[in-house]
Design a protein around this motif. Structure first.
Motif, PDB file in Angstrom:
ATOM      1  N   HIS A 166       2.867  -2.512   4.348  1.00 25.53           N
ATOM      2  CA  HIS A 166       1.831  -1.492   4.522  1.00 25.53           C
ATOM      3  C   HIS A 166       2.460  -0.138   4.820  1.00 25.53           C
ATOM      4  O   HIS A 166       2.981   0.088   5.914  1.00 25.53           O
ATOM      5  N   PRO A 187      -7.896   6.658  10.027  1.00 24.13           N
ATOM      6  CA  PRO A 187      -7.281   6.004   8.860  1.00 24.13           C
ATOM      7  C   PRO A 187      -6.014   5.219   9.215  1.00 24.13           C
ATOM      8  O   PRO A 187      -5.776   4.138   8.658  1.00 24.13           O
ATOM      9  N   ARG A 242      -6.422   3.738  -3.897  1.00 21.80           N
ATOM     10  CA  ARG A 242      -7.845   4.091  -3.876  1.00 21.80           C
ATOM     11  C   ARG A 242      -8.370   4.325  -5.288  1.00 21.80           C
ATOM     12  O   ARG A 242      -9.543   4.131  -5.557  1.00 21.80           O
ATOM     13  N   ALA A 277       0.883   3.056   3.439  1.00 21.76           N
ATOM     14  CA  ALA A 277      -0.097   4.138   3.348  1.00 21.76           C
ATOM     15  C   ALA A 277      -0.593   4.583   4.726  1.00 21.76           C
ATOM     16  O   ALA A 277      -0.955   3.760   5.560  1.00 21.76           O
ATOM     17  N   SER A 278      -0.595   5.905   4.924  1.00 18.53           N
ATOM     18  CA  SER A 278      -1.097   6.497   6.162  1.00 18.53           C
ATOM     19  C   SER A 278      -1.141   8.002   5.964  1.00 18.53           C
ATOM     20  O   SER A 278      -0.347   8.544   5.177  1.00 18.53           O
ATOM     21  N   THR A 295       0.857  -1.182   0.000  1.00 19.23           N
ATOM     22  CA  THR A 295       0.000   0.000   0.000  1.00 19.23           C
ATOM     23  C   THR A 295       0.896   1.236   0.000  1.00 19.23           C
ATOM     24  O   THR A 295       2.044   1.187   0.462  1.00 19.23           O
ATOM     25  N   GLN A 354      -7.198   2.008  11.211  1.00 19.21           N
ATOM     26  CA  GLN A 354      -7.935   1.093  10.341  1.00 19.21           C
ATOM     27  C   GLN A 354      -7.031   0.472   9.283  1.00 19.21           C
ATOM     28  O   GLN A 354      -7.215  -0.690   8.902  1.00 19.21           O
ATOM     29  N   GLY A 355      -6.057   1.257   8.801  1.00 25.93           N
ATOM     30  CA  GLY A 355      -5.121   0.709   7.821  1.00 25.93           C
ATOM     31  C   GLY A 355      -4.363  -0.480   8.382  1.00 25.93           C
ATOM     32  O   GLY A 355      -4.261  -1.537   7.740  1.00 25.93           O
ATOM     33  N   ASN A 356      -3.836  -0.326   9.594  1.00 28.79           N
ATOM     34  CA  ASN A 356      -3.114  -1.429  10.229  1.00 28.79           C
ATOM     35  C   ASN A 356      -4.030  -2.626  10.480  1.00 28.79           C
ATOM     36  O   ASN A 356      -3.709  -3.771  10.126  1.00 28.79           O
ATOM     37  N   ALA A 388     -10.903   1.835   2.290  1.00 32.06           N
ATOM     38  CA  ALA A 388     -10.103   1.027   3.208  1.00 32.06           C
ATOM     39  C   ALA A 388     -10.832   0.760   4.519  1.00 32.06           C
ATOM     40  O   ALA A 388     -10.419  -0.094   5.299  1.00 32.06           O
ATOM     41  N   TYR A 409      -9.451  -5.555   2.086  1.00 34.75           N
ATOM     42  CA  TYR A 409      -8.213  -6.032   1.468  1.00 34.75           C
ATOM     43  C   TYR A 409      -8.205  -7.537   1.220  1.00 34.75           C
ATOM     44  O   TYR A 409      -7.180  -8.083   0.783  1.00 34.75           O
TER      45      TYR A 409
END
Length: 353
Positions: free
Chosen positions: A83, A107, A36, A85-86, A10, A110-112, A65, A71
Motif C-alpha cells: 500500500h 485519506p 481511481r 497511495a497517500s 496501490t 482510510q487507506g491504511n 477508497a 478493496y
C-alpha cells in the motif's frame, strides 16, 4: 506468463509505487494495480519498463477508497499487499484555509484501514507492506540519530498547521497510529503488517514525460530540480535523502523476508544527511556541459533540514545497501537533462528553467 505470487499494489502510477511495480515484475511476480481511474493505470503498460511484462500485470478500478469494502474484490486471491497511495504535500496549495483533515488526514487513515480490513477478509494474504515515512519519527533526547522505533507524538487534528508539509507529516503519524491500533485490536490476524519509512526520495520518474512535469508535479524530486534551476526557497527541505531504487528494494525485501514480524518498521534513507550545496558540487562534476549551457543554471538556495535517520536495521535485516548522492543525481538530474535536450532538439517544449 509468470506463475509467481500475486501482489496487489496501490499508488503504482506515482513515484515510489511505479518503482516498486517494476521491481516486482522483474522478480517474476504477478501484480494487480489499483487506481481511481482504470484508464490512467492501464497507460503504465505502454512504459518501457513495464511493456515486456504486460502479461504479468492486471488492473482494477477503485474509484472510492472511502467506500465500505472498497478493496474486497481487489485483494481477492492475492498473496501480498503493498500500500503506497497517500496524499503528497503540494506546494502549489493556494488556499490558506484548506481542510487539513479532508485533504490529508482522512485519506491516509482510510487507506491504511481500508486495506487492512480487506486483507482480513481475504484468507490468501500473507503480508501487508505499508509505505509510511520518516516523518512519523522524532529525535529522542540524548540521541544523535533517529531509529525506526523513535515515534513522534500523535497530534490532535485541530493543532495541525495549515501547511502542506506539516499536514503531510501529521497524516503519516495518524495513519501509522491507526494501523497499529487495528493490529492491537485484531490480535489473531492471518497476515503480517510491516511499515516502510522512506526519507526524501530522489530518482528517475519514468511516468513523467516532460521537464516541466519534473518541476511542477508534487514530488520530493521537485526540491532538487528547482534548487539546480536557481530557485530560492526559504522553507527548510529534508536532506535525509534516498535513491528511489533503494526504496523499492526495501519494500520488496520486507515483503519477501521470512523472519519479519508484524509491527516492524524499516527506514529507507541514506545513512548521512546530504547538504544541498553538496548536490550542486556533484552536478558541476557530472554535468559540466549542461551547467555551461544553462540547462542547469544552479545558484539556488534551500535551507538544509535533517534529523539523521539510522537505516542500519534495514541493511542488517533486509540486506539493502543505500546508494549515495552521486547515484541520486545521475538518476534524477540525468532524466531532467535528457528531457530538456530532447525538447530542445524537437522544439516540443522550452526548458523548465
Amino acid at each position: 506468463m509468470s506463475n509467481g505470487p500475486l501482489v496487489f499494489i496501490t499508488g503504482a502510477t506515482g513515484h515510489i509505487g511505479f518503482a516498486i511495480l517494476v521491481l516486482l515484475l522483474k522478480k517474476g511476480y504477478r501484480v494487480r494495480v489499483s487506481s481511481r481511474k482504470l484508464a490512467t493505470a492501464q497507460k503504465l503498460n505502454d512504459l518501457p519498463s513495464v511493456k515486456p511484462y504486460a502479461d504479468q500485470v492486471s488492473f482494477v478500478e477503485t474509484p472510492d477508497a472511502f467506500a465500505d469494502a472498497a478493496y474486497d474484490d481487489a485483494v481477492k486471491d492475492v498473496d501480498y499487499i503493498v500500500h503506497v497511495a497517500s496524499p503528497l504535500p503540494d506546494d502549489s496549495q493556494t488556499d490558506p484555509d484548506f481542510d487539513v483533515e479532508q485533504t490529508y488526514i482522512a485519506p491516509a487513515i482510510q487507506g491504511n484501514l481500508g486495506l487492512l480490513k480487506a486483507a482480513q477478509r481475504s484468507p490468501t494474504v500473507k503480508r501487508v507492506v505499508i509505505t509510511s515515512s520518516v516523518a512519523i519519527l522524532a529525535k529522542k533526547e540524548g540521541r544523535d540519530t533517529v531509529g525506526p522505533d523513535d515515534l513522534a507524538p500523535v497530534p490532535e487534528v485541530k493543532d495541525i498547521p495549515k501547511h502542506p508539509l506539516a499536514a503531510y507529516a501529521a497524516s503519516k503519524i495518524l495513519a501509522n497510529a491507526a494501523a497499529e491500533d487495528f493490529v492491537k485490536t485484531h490480535k489473531k490476524l492471518h497476515f503480517d503488517v510491516v511499515h516502510i519509512l522512506p526519507g526524501y526520495v530522489q530518482g528517475r520518474n519514468e511516468p513523467v514525460t516532460s521537464s516541466r512535469q519534473l518541476v511542477d508535479r508534487p514530488s520530493s524530486n521537485q526540491t532538487m530540480i528547482k534548487f539546480l534551476l536557481g530557485h530560492k526557497d526559504d522553507t527548510p527541505r529534508p536532506n535525509d535523502v534516498v535513491l528511489l531504487d533503494d526504496v523499492a528494494a526495501v519494500h520488496v525485501a520486507a515483503m519477501e523476508g521470512p523472519d519479519i514480524k508484524t509491527g516492524e518498521r524499516f527506514i529507507a534513507a541514506y545513512p548521512l544527511p546530504v547538504s544541498w550545496v553538496d548536490v550542486e558540487r556533484v552536478v558541476k562534476r557530472l554535468f559540466p556541459r549542461q551547467v555551461e549551457r544553462g540547462i542547469l543554471p544552479l545558484g539556488g538556495e534551500c535551507p538544509d533540514w535533517a534529523l539523521h535517520f539510522d537505516p542500519s536495521k534495514t541493511t542488517q535485516r533486509l540486506g539493502v545497501e543505500f546508494h549515495g548522492i552521486e547515484d541520486m543525481v545521475k538518476s534524477l538530474v540525468g532524466q531532467y537533462v535528457e528531457l530538456v535536450e530532447k525538447e530542445r532538439r524537437t522544439g516540443t517544449q522550452s526548458t523548465a528553467a
